[in-house]
Motif scaffolding. Structure first.
Motif, PDB file in Angstrom:
ATOM      1  N   PRO A  74      30.096  43.390  45.805  1.00  0.00           N
ATOM      2  CA  PRO A  74      29.452  42.475  44.983  1.00  0.00           C
ATOM      3  C   PRO A  74      28.974  42.800  43.648  1.00  0.00           C
ATOM      4  CG  PRO A  74      28.670  42.158  47.278  1.00  0.00           C
ATOM      5  CD  PRO A  74      29.506  43.423  47.120  1.00  0.00           C
ATOM      6  N   TYR A  75      29.253  42.176  42.708  1.00  0.00           N
ATOM      7  CA  TYR A  75      28.934  42.391  41.190  1.00  0.00           C
ATOM      8  C   TYR A  75      28.332  41.165  40.574  1.00  0.00           C
ATOM      9  CZ  TYR A  75      33.251  40.484  39.854  1.00  0.00           C
ATOM     10  OH  TYR A  75      34.650  39.755  39.446  1.00  0.00           O
ATOM     11  N   SER A  76      27.882  41.210  39.443  1.00  0.00           N
ATOM     12  CA  SER A  76      27.494  40.388  38.532  1.00  0.00           C
ATOM     13  C   SER A  76      26.719  39.052  39.402  1.00  0.00           C
ATOM     14  CB  SER A  76      28.683  39.908  37.762  1.00  0.00           C
ATOM     15  OG  SER A  76      28.279  39.027  36.840  1.00  0.00           O
ATOM     16  N   LYS A  77      25.779  39.235  39.808  1.00  0.00           N
ATOM     17  CA  LYS A  77      25.095  38.028  40.628  1.00  0.00           C
ATOM     18  C   LYS A  77      25.958  37.664  41.933  1.00  0.00           C
ATOM     19  CE  LYS A  77      22.468  37.141  36.551  1.00  0.00           C
ATOM     20  NZ  LYS A  77      22.033  35.923  35.528  1.00  0.00           N
ATOM     21  N   GLY A  78      26.380  38.628  42.667  1.00  0.00           N
ATOM     22  CA  GLY A  78      27.244  38.120  43.957  1.00  0.00           C
ATOM     23  C   GLY A  78      28.741  37.622  43.692  1.00  0.00           C
ATOM     24  N   LYS A  79      29.307  38.128  42.659  1.00  0.00           N
ATOM     25  CA  LYS A  79      30.860  37.860  42.732  1.00  0.00           C
ATOM     26  C   LYS A  79      31.507  38.948  43.482  1.00  0.00           C
ATOM     27  CE  LYS A  79      31.027  35.956  37.974  1.00  0.00           C
ATOM     28  NZ  LYS A  79      31.464  36.189  36.750  1.00  0.00           N
ATOM     29  N   VAL A  80      32.569  38.170  44.097  1.00  0.00           N
ATOM     30  CA  VAL A  80      33.402  39.262  44.783  1.00  0.00           C
ATOM     31  C   VAL A  80      34.789  38.960  44.676  1.00  0.00           C
ATOM     32  CG1 VAL A  80      34.263  40.057  47.366  1.00  0.00           C
ATOM     33  CG2 VAL A  80      31.692  39.607  46.872  1.00  0.00           C
ATOM     34  N   ALA A  81      35.693  39.871  44.324  1.00  0.00           N
ATOM     35  CA  ALA A  81      37.094  39.576  43.773  1.00  0.00           C
ATOM     36  C   ALA A  81      38.116  40.429  45.164  1.00  0.00           C
ATOM     37  CB  ALA A  81      37.281  40.103  42.844  1.00  0.00           C
ATOM     38  N   ARG A  82      38.957  39.408  45.660  1.00  0.00           N
ATOM     39  CA  ARG A  82      39.823  39.750  46.708  1.00  0.00           C
ATOM     40  C   ARG A  82      41.167  39.941  45.811  1.00  0.00           C
ATOM     41  NH1 ARG A  82      40.856  36.636  52.233  1.00  0.00           N
ATOM     42  NH2 ARG A  82      38.898  37.454  52.605  1.00  0.00           N
ATOM     43  N   LEU A  83      41.697  41.387  45.977  1.00  0.00           N
ATOM     44  CA  LEU A  83      42.945  41.347  45.334  1.00  0.00           C
ATOM     45  C   LEU A  83      44.192  42.120  46.546  1.00  0.00           C
ATOM     46  CD1 LEU A  83      41.032  43.303  42.595  1.00  0.00           C
ATOM     47  CD2 LEU A  83      42.738  41.668  42.185  1.00  0.00           C
ATOM     48  N   TYR A  84      45.278  41.269  46.014  1.00  0.00           N
ATOM     49  CA  TYR A  84      46.496  41.702  46.771  1.00  0.00           C
ATOM     50  C   TYR A  84      47.410  42.678  45.941  1.00  0.00           C
ATOM     51  CZ  TYR A  84      44.924  37.670  49.616  1.00  0.00           C
ATOM     52  OH  TYR A  84      44.082  36.823  50.514  1.00  0.00           O
ATOM     53  N   LEU A  85      48.327  43.176  46.545  1.00  0.00           N
ATOM     54  CA  LEU A  85      49.170  43.934  45.958  1.00  0.00           C
ATOM     55  C   LEU A  85      50.660  43.250  45.684  1.00  0.00           C
ATOM     56  CD1 LEU A  85      49.649  46.523  44.558  1.00  0.00           C
ATOM     57  CD2 LEU A  85      50.278  47.726  46.784  1.00  0.00           C
ATOM     58  N   ALA A  86      51.217  42.973  44.622  1.00  0.00           N
ATOM     59  CA  ALA A  86      52.518  42.172  44.303  1.00  0.00           C
ATOM     60  C   ALA A  86      53.187  42.901  43.388  1.00  0.00           C
ATOM     61  CB  ALA A  86      52.167  40.869  43.760  1.00  0.00           C
ATOM     62  N   LEU A  87      54.688  42.712  43.812  1.00  0.00           N
ATOM     63  CA  LEU A  87      55.726  43.171  42.807  1.00  0.00           C
ATOM     64  C   LEU A  87      56.252  42.324  41.863  1.00  0.00           C
ATOM     65  CD1 LEU A  87      57.900  45.472  42.247  1.00  0.00           C
ATOM     66  CD2 LEU A  87      59.164  44.393  44.417  1.00  0.00           C
ATOM     67  N   SER A  88      56.400  42.454  40.584  1.00  0.00           N
ATOM     68  CA  SER A  88      56.962  41.763  39.752  1.00  0.00           C
ATOM     69  C   SER A  88      58.368  42.546  39.211  1.00  0.00           C
ATOM     70  CB  SER A  88      56.092  41.392  38.636  1.00  0.00           C
ATOM     71  OG  SER A  88      56.906  40.887  37.538  1.00  0.00           O
ATOM     72  N   ARG A  89      59.357  41.883  39.407  1.00  0.00           N
ATOM     73  CA  ARG A  89      60.825  42.513  39.333  1.00  0.00           C
ATOM     74  C   ARG A  89      61.167  42.172  37.702  1.00  0.00           C
ATOM     75  NH1 ARG A  89      63.780  44.694  43.836  1.00  0.00           N
ATOM     76  NH2 ARG A  89      62.813  43.842  45.725  1.00  0.00           N
ATOM     77  N   GLN A  90      60.832  41.188  37.241  1.00  0.00           N
ATOM     78  CA  GLN A  90      61.138  40.770  36.082  1.00  0.00           C
ATOM     79  C   GLN A  90      60.698  39.634  35.214  1.00  0.00           C
ATOM     80  OE1 GLN A  90      65.007  38.897  37.122  1.00  0.00           O
ATOM     81  NE2 GLN A  90      63.884  36.910  38.010  1.00  0.00           N
ATOM     82  N   GLY A  91      60.710  39.507  34.143  1.00  0.00           N
ATOM     83  CA  GLY A  91      59.844  38.499  33.072  1.00  0.00           C
ATOM     84  C   GLY A  91      59.010  39.051  32.301  1.00  0.00           C
ATOM     85  N   ASP A  92      58.718  38.492  31.157  1.00  0.00           N
ATOM     86  CA  ASP A  92      57.791  39.090  30.241  1.00  0.00           C
ATOM     87  C   ASP A  92      56.407  38.393  30.600  1.00  0.00           C
ATOM     88  OD1 ASP A  92      59.814  40.395  28.952  1.00  0.00           O
ATOM     89  OD2 ASP A  92      60.222  38.925  27.617  1.00  0.00           O
ATOM     90  N   VAL A  93      55.366  39.100  30.395  1.00  0.00           N
ATOM     91  CA  VAL A  93      54.219  38.571  30.305  1.00  0.00           C
ATOM     92  C   VAL A  93      53.931  37.741  29.060  1.00  0.00           C
ATOM     93  CG1 VAL A  93      51.593  39.321  30.422  1.00  0.00           C
ATOM     94  CG2 VAL A  93      53.363  40.516  31.647  1.00  0.00           C
ATOM     95  N   SER A  94      53.422  36.458  29.325  1.00  0.00           N
ATOM     96  CA  SER A  94      52.833  35.919  28.365  1.00  0.00           C
ATOM     97  C   SER A  94      51.426  35.457  28.508  1.00  0.00           C
ATOM     98  CB  SER A  94      53.845  34.574  28.147  1.00  0.00           C
ATOM     99  OG  SER A  94      53.659  33.613  29.278  1.00  0.00           O
TER     100      SER A  94
END
Length: 151
Positions: A74-94
């Protein structure tokens, strides 16, 4: 005690010249992974995929390492971030304009090495970054086709 405010997001990976890179986003001076709040009735993984597409324009994300996740302390007054692991094979970030904000949610994106990501990201993400690095290293048998540079 305040209620925990949960978000979900992705550690997005891509290979550049046979080197793994993860995607980090900057809003003002703060670096982060793509993530956000769930919509009513939405499962965390759905949130993670939706928010990442909304914040980066990347679609067609894959989960070759499975649906395991890690959460921040927990951070910043009780926030919790759940993170998964993903793969991006293509595409530009916009960085699309957010309908709510009337501007992009982030100012910059970078595909970075794990070491550089650790320098940029707040320490609450370091255990998640280490987990992602360990999972990717253990799964080297994936040997994905290399993508071009889009930094």
């Amino acid at each position: 005690m305040a209620a925990i405010k949960r978000s979900a997001g992705l550690v997005v990976m891509r290979q550049f010249d046979d080197q793994w890179r993860c995607l980090v986003l900057r809003a003002y001076r703060n670096w982060d992974f793509p993530k956000g709040q769930p919509q009513p009735g939405e499962e965390p993984l759905q949130t993670a995929l939706r928010e990442t597409t909304e914040e980066t324009g990347l679609s067609g994300l894959e989960l070759p390492w499975g649906e395991d996740y890690r959460e921040t302390e927990p951070y910043s007054k009780g926030k919790v971030a759940r993170l998964y692991l993903a793969l991006s094979r293509q595409g530009d970030v916009s960085l699309p304009v957010s309908a709510e904000l009337g501007r992009p949610e982030h100012h910059e994106s970078r595909w970075t090495s794990f070491d550089r990501a650790q320098e940029l990201l707040p320490s609450r993400f370091w255990p998640i970054l280490q987990w992602a690095q360990d999972v990717v290293a253990a799964g080297e048998c994936l040997k994905l086709p290399a993508a071009g540079n889009d930094t």
